[in-house]
Design a protein around this motif. Structure first.
Motif, PDB file in Angstrom:
ATOM      1  N   LEU A  12       0.832  -1.193   0.000  1.00 58.40           N
ATOM      2  CA  LEU A  12       0.000   0.000   0.000  1.00 58.40           C
ATOM      3  C   LEU A  12       0.870   1.246   0.000  1.00 58.40           C
ATOM      4  CD1 LEU A  12      -2.746  -0.845   2.667  1.00 58.40           C
ATOM      5  CD2 LEU A  12      -2.890  -1.074   0.187  1.00 58.40           C
ATOM      6  N   PRO A  13       0.471   2.270  -0.762  1.00 53.53           N
ATOM      7  CA  PRO A  13       1.184   3.545  -0.648  1.00 53.53           C
ATOM      8  C   PRO A  13       1.064   4.071   0.777  1.00 53.53           C
ATOM      9  CG  PRO A  13      -0.331   3.537  -2.517  1.00 53.53           C
ATOM     10  CD  PRO A  13      -0.623   2.307  -1.721  1.00 53.53           C
ATOM     11  N   ARG A  14       2.050   4.842   1.196  1.00 49.96           N
ATOM     12  CA  ARG A  14       2.062   5.351   2.557  1.00 49.96           C
ATOM     13  C   ARG A  14       0.815   6.175   2.850  1.00 49.96           C
ATOM     14  NH1 ARG A  14       3.141   4.706   7.751  1.00 49.96           N
ATOM     15  NH2 ARG A  14       3.504   6.676   8.837  1.00 49.96           N
ATOM     16  N   TRP A  15       0.389   7.036   1.907  1.00 51.84           N
ATOM     17  CA  TRP A  15      -0.760   7.899   2.147  1.00 51.84           C
ATOM     18  C   TRP A  15      -2.030   7.078   2.345  1.00 51.84           C
ATOM     19  CZ3 TRP A  15      -5.020   7.538  -0.912  1.00 51.84           C
ATOM     20  CH2 TRP A  15      -4.869   6.999  -2.205  1.00 51.84           C
ATOM     21  N   LEU A  16      -2.139   5.956   1.627  1.00 50.16           N
ATOM     22  CA  LEU A  16      -3.333   5.126   1.748  1.00 50.16           C
ATOM     23  C   LEU A  16      -3.310   4.323   3.043  1.00 50.16           C
ATOM     24  CD1 LEU A  16      -5.952   4.131   0.532  1.00 50.16           C
ATOM     25  CD2 LEU A  16      -4.644   2.439  -0.788  1.00 50.16           C
ATOM     26  N   GLN A  17      -2.147   3.865   3.417  1.00 48.18           N
ATOM     27  CA  GLN A  17      -2.018   3.117   4.661  1.00 48.18           C
ATOM     28  C   GLN A  17      -2.417   3.965   5.864  1.00 48.18           C
ATOM     29  OE1 GLN A  17       2.002   1.966   5.712  1.00 48.18           O
ATOM     30  NE2 GLN A  17       1.295   0.024   6.561  1.00 48.18           N
ATOM     31  N   VAL A  18      -1.975   5.224   5.874  1.00 47.08           N
ATOM     32  CA  VAL A  18      -2.319   6.119   6.984  1.00 47.08           C
ATOM     33  C   VAL A  18      -3.802   6.488   6.937  1.00 47.08           C
ATOM     34  CG1 VAL A  18      -1.874   8.379   8.013  1.00 47.08           C
ATOM     35  CG2 VAL A  18       0.029   7.018   7.116  1.00 47.08           C
ATOM     36  N   LEU A  19      -4.327   6.726   5.734  1.00 49.33           N
ATOM     37  CA  LEU A  19      -5.738   7.096   5.595  1.00 49.33           C
ATOM     38  C   LEU A  19      -6.654   6.028   6.174  1.00 49.33           C
ATOM     39  CD1 LEU A  19      -7.916   9.027   4.376  1.00 49.33           C
ATOM     40  CD2 LEU A  19      -7.746   7.671   2.264  1.00 49.33           C
ATOM     41  N   LEU A  20      -6.299   4.770   5.989  1.00 49.56           N
ATOM     42  CA  LEU A  20      -7.157   3.670   6.436  1.00 49.56           C
ATOM     43  C   LEU A  20      -7.031   3.375   7.928  1.00 49.56           C
ATOM     44  CD1 LEU A  20      -6.656   1.141   3.490  1.00 49.56           C
ATOM     45  CD2 LEU A  20      -8.547   2.743   3.840  1.00 49.56           C
ATOM     46  N   THR A  21      -6.013   3.913   8.569  1.00 49.73           N
ATOM     47  CA  THR A  21      -5.785   3.614   9.986  1.00 49.73           C
ATOM     48  C   THR A  21      -5.891   4.841  10.891  1.00 49.73           C
ATOM     49  OG1 THR A  21      -3.389   3.850   9.648  1.00 49.73           O
ATOM     50  CG2 THR A  21      -4.314   1.643   9.456  1.00 49.73           C
ATOM     51  N   GLU A  22      -5.837   6.024  10.318  1.00 52.18           N
ATOM     52  CA  GLU A  22      -5.823   7.245  11.128  1.00 52.18           C
ATOM     53  C   GLU A  22      -7.189   7.500  11.763  1.00 52.18           C
ATOM     54  OE1 GLU A  22      -4.210  10.255  13.070  1.00 52.18           O
ATOM     55  OE2 GLU A  22      -3.032   9.101  11.630  1.00 52.18           O
ATOM     56  N   LYS A  23      -7.169   8.076  12.964  1.00 51.45           N
ATOM     57  CA  LYS A  23      -8.396   8.505  13.639  1.00 51.45           C
ATOM     58  C   LYS A  23      -8.564  10.002  13.427  1.00 51.45           C
ATOM     59  CE  LYS A  23      -8.452   4.996  17.284  1.00 51.45           C
ATOM     60  NZ  LYS A  23      -8.477   4.750  18.752  1.00 51.45           N
ATOM     61  N   PHE A  24      -9.663  10.361  12.814  1.00 52.91           N
ATOM     62  CA  PHE A  24      -9.938  11.763  12.505  1.00 52.91           C
ATOM     63  C   PHE A  24     -10.870  12.370  13.561  1.00 52.91           C
ATOM     64  CE2 PHE A  24      -8.958   9.637   8.498  1.00 52.91           C
ATOM     65  CZ  PHE A  24      -7.961  10.459   7.992  1.00 52.91           C
ATOM     66  N   TYR A  25     -10.982  13.667  13.514  1.00 59.38           N
ATOM     67  CA  TYR A  25     -11.870  14.453  14.382  1.00 59.38           C
ATOM     68  C   TYR A  25     -11.402  14.470  15.840  1.00 59.38           C
ATOM     69  CZ  TYR A  25     -15.132  15.468  10.681  1.00 59.38           C
ATOM     70  OH  TYR A  25     -15.689  15.951   9.538  1.00 59.38           O
ATOM     71  N   ASN A  26     -10.142  14.162  16.071  1.00 59.16           N
ATOM     72  CA  ASN A  26      -9.576  14.421  17.386  1.00 59.16           C
ATOM     73  C   ASN A  26      -9.200  15.895  17.474  1.00 59.16           C
ATOM     74  OD1 ASN A  26      -9.789  11.758  18.248  1.00 59.16           O
ATOM     75  ND2 ASN A  26      -7.791  11.197  17.414  1.00 59.16           N
ATOM     76  N   ALA A  27      -9.177  16.429  18.678  1.00 58.17           N
ATOM     77  CA  ALA A  27      -8.813  17.833  18.861  1.00 58.17           C
ATOM     78  C   ALA A  27      -7.326  18.022  18.576  1.00 58.17           C
ATOM     79  CB  ALA A  27      -9.138  18.287  20.280  1.00 58.17           C
ATOM     80  N   CYS A  28      -7.013  19.120  17.904  1.00 59.51           N
ATOM     81  CA  CYS A  28      -5.628  19.442  17.567  1.00 59.51           C
ATOM     82  C   CYS A  28      -4.924  19.944  18.832  1.00 59.51           C
ATOM     83  CB  CYS A  28      -5.578  20.499  16.473  1.00 59.51           C
ATOM     84  SG  CYS A  28      -3.914  21.023  16.024  1.00 59.51           S
ATOM     85  N   ILE A  29      -3.810  19.308  19.198  1.00 53.29           N
ATOM     86  CA  ILE A  29      -3.100  19.708  20.419  1.00 53.29           C
ATOM     87  C   ILE A  29      -2.337  21.014  20.219  1.00 53.29           C
ATOM     88  CG2 ILE A  29      -2.918  17.334  21.246  1.00 53.29           C
ATOM     89  CD1 ILE A  29      -0.055  17.274  20.208  1.00 53.29           C
ATOM     90  N   VAL A  30      -2.065  21.372  18.976  1.00 53.18           N
ATOM     91  CA  VAL A  30      -1.366  22.632  18.709  1.00 53.18           C
ATOM     92  C   VAL A  30      -2.322  23.809  18.884  1.00 53.18           C
ATOM     93  CG1 VAL A  30      -0.071  23.964  17.000  1.00 53.18           C
ATOM     94  CG2 VAL A  30       0.214  21.469  17.136  1.00 53.18           C
ATOM     95  N   HIS A  31      -3.578  23.612  18.490  1.00 53.97           N
ATOM     96  CA  HIS A  31      -4.577  24.681  18.588  1.00 53.97           C
ATOM     97  C   HIS A  31      -5.708  24.243  19.514  1.00 53.97           C
ATOM     98  CE1 HIS A  31      -2.654  25.120  14.559  1.00 53.97           C
ATOM     99  NE2 HIS A  31      -2.582  26.384  14.928  1.00 53.97           N
ATOM    100  N   GLU A  32      -5.343  23.707  20.664  1.00 63.23           N
ATOM    101  CA  GLU A  32      -6.353  23.171  21.570  1.00 63.23           C
ATOM    102  C   GLU A  32      -7.265  24.234  22.158  1.00 63.23           C
ATOM    103  OE1 GLU A  32      -4.407  21.164  24.715  1.00 63.23           O
ATOM    104  OE2 GLU A  32      -3.085  22.838  25.247  1.00 63.23           O
ATOM    105  N   GLU A  33      -6.843  25.491  22.157  1.00 60.00           N
ATOM    106  CA  GLU A  33      -7.663  26.570  22.692  1.00 60.00           C
ATOM    107  C   GLU A  33      -8.555  27.209  21.629  1.00 60.00           C
ATOM    108  OE1 GLU A  33      -7.856  27.137  25.824  1.00 60.00           O
ATOM    109  OE2 GLU A  33      -6.241  25.762  26.390  1.00 60.00           O
ATOM    110  N   ALA A  34      -8.335  26.885  20.378  1.00 55.86           N
ATOM    111  CA  ALA A  34      -9.089  27.497  19.283  1.00 55.86           C
ATOM    112  C   ALA A  34     -10.403  26.763  19.061  1.00 55.86           C
ATOM    113  CB  ALA A  34      -8.267  27.495  18.000  1.00 55.86           C
ATOM    114  N   LYS A  35     -11.355  27.492  18.507  1.00 54.31           N
ATOM    115  CA  LYS A  35     -12.629  26.887  18.159  1.00 54.31           C
ATOM    116  C   LYS A  35     -12.489  26.116  16.850  1.00 54.31           C
ATOM    117  CE  LYS A  35     -15.477  30.427  20.423  1.00 54.31           C
ATOM    118  NZ  LYS A  35     -16.543  31.440  20.229  1.00 54.31           N
ATOM    119  N   LYS A  36     -13.338  25.112  16.676  1.00 55.55           N
ATOM    120  CA  LYS A  36     -13.327  24.270  15.478  1.00 55.55           C
ATOM    121  C   LYS A  36     -11.914  23.742  15.213  1.00 55.55           C
ATOM    122  CE  LYS A  36     -17.306  26.405  13.232  1.00 55.55           C
ATOM    123  NZ  LYS A  36     -17.834  27.039  11.979  1.00 55.55           N
TER     124      LYS A  36
END
Length: 260
Positions: A20-44
């Motif tokens: 599998l290409p790297r981008w596809l491997q990550v796409l199929l295993t990544e968890k989305f909609y977690n809060a961004c730790i870099v912008h944890e104080e920002a909205k959305k």
């Protein structure tokens, strides 16, 4: 400061194990909609954008350095991650993957969805990988199921992945990715082909819509339960009111004659 996109050779890098290409491997295993730790104080700050060049998830506030990269917005439908069919078809052959129409856009599920029990519908048509009930003539319920099937049966995805060096990201149409459940299945006679167009077979009208899945119906009922508690005018009159309105055929209560 823009982050330079990886070279074409790194884009085509394949994992030695599954091909599998790297981008596809990550796409199929990544968890989305977690809060961004870099912008944890920002909205959305939910991480609902995927950079195919860097193979990382981004929140809307992280987009600036990746504007020149291939970006894919991840949306959520019935608590599961989906992507627009138009975007997916630029990257992989989506033929025979069941799609849904919601918010005026066709979407496909990225990952296999867990089932509480194995059940085959009356039509007998089900996903070739996970046995989830499908509408004819689809064979897969998600991109993951099709990929797993191809890897298991053919050993590779050769001929099913497309070269896509440019995947524009429309920020004007960017939203929070939360899709409503007012959706319909794609018509049973309409199959998404690799050319990106739907065709009709068997004389079925492609504008015909089908009932949505049971999961969607359950969510819709839960959302409508709040409005059910509000008082509304009864459709039929109560039985007591109907009886009162009928003419009384009985005489009044007998009265005793006075004694003289």
């Amino acid at each position: 400061m823009l982050i330079p996109a990886p070279s074409s050779s790194s884009k085509q890098h394949h994992d030695n194990g599954g091909g599998l290409p790297r981008w596809l491997q990550v796409l199929l295993t990544e968890k989305f909609y977690n809060a961004c730790i870099v912008h944890e104080e920002a909205k959305k700050n939910e991480k609902n954008v995927y950079c195919l060049d860097c193979c990382i998830t981004l929140c809307p506030h992280c987009l600036a350095p990746h504007r020149s990269h291939r970006l894919l917005q991840i949306r959520r439908y019935v608590y599961h991650d989906v992507i627009r069919l138009d975007d997916a078809a630029k990257l992989i052959d989506c033929t025979s993957v069941q799609s849904y129409t919601t918010n005026s856009a066709k979407v496909v599920f990225i990952k296999e969805r867990a089932q509480t029990r194995n059940f085959r519908g009356n039509s007998g048509n089900s996903c070739s990988t996970c046995d989830r009930t499908l509408q004819d003539p689809y064979q897969f319920c998600s991109l993951s199921c099709k990929i797993n099937y191809l890897i298991g049966s053919r050993g590779s995805l050769s001929g099913y992945l497309y070269e896509c060096n440019y995947l524009p990201f429309n920020e004007t149409g960017f939203d929070d990715g939360q899709l409503t459940t007012d959706s319909v299945l794609e018509p049973a006679g309409s199959v998404w082909t690799s050319s990106g167009s739907g065709g009709c077979v068997g004389g079925v009208d492609c504008k015909t819509t089908l009932a949505c899945t049971a999961t969607t119906e359950i969510v819709r009922k839960k959302r409508s339960s709040g409005s059910a508690s509000r008082p509304t005018a009864p459709v039929c009159r109560p039985v007591h009111d109907i009886l009162v309105g009928l003419p009384n055929r009985r005489k009044g209560t007998p009265q005793r004659a006075p004694l003289y």
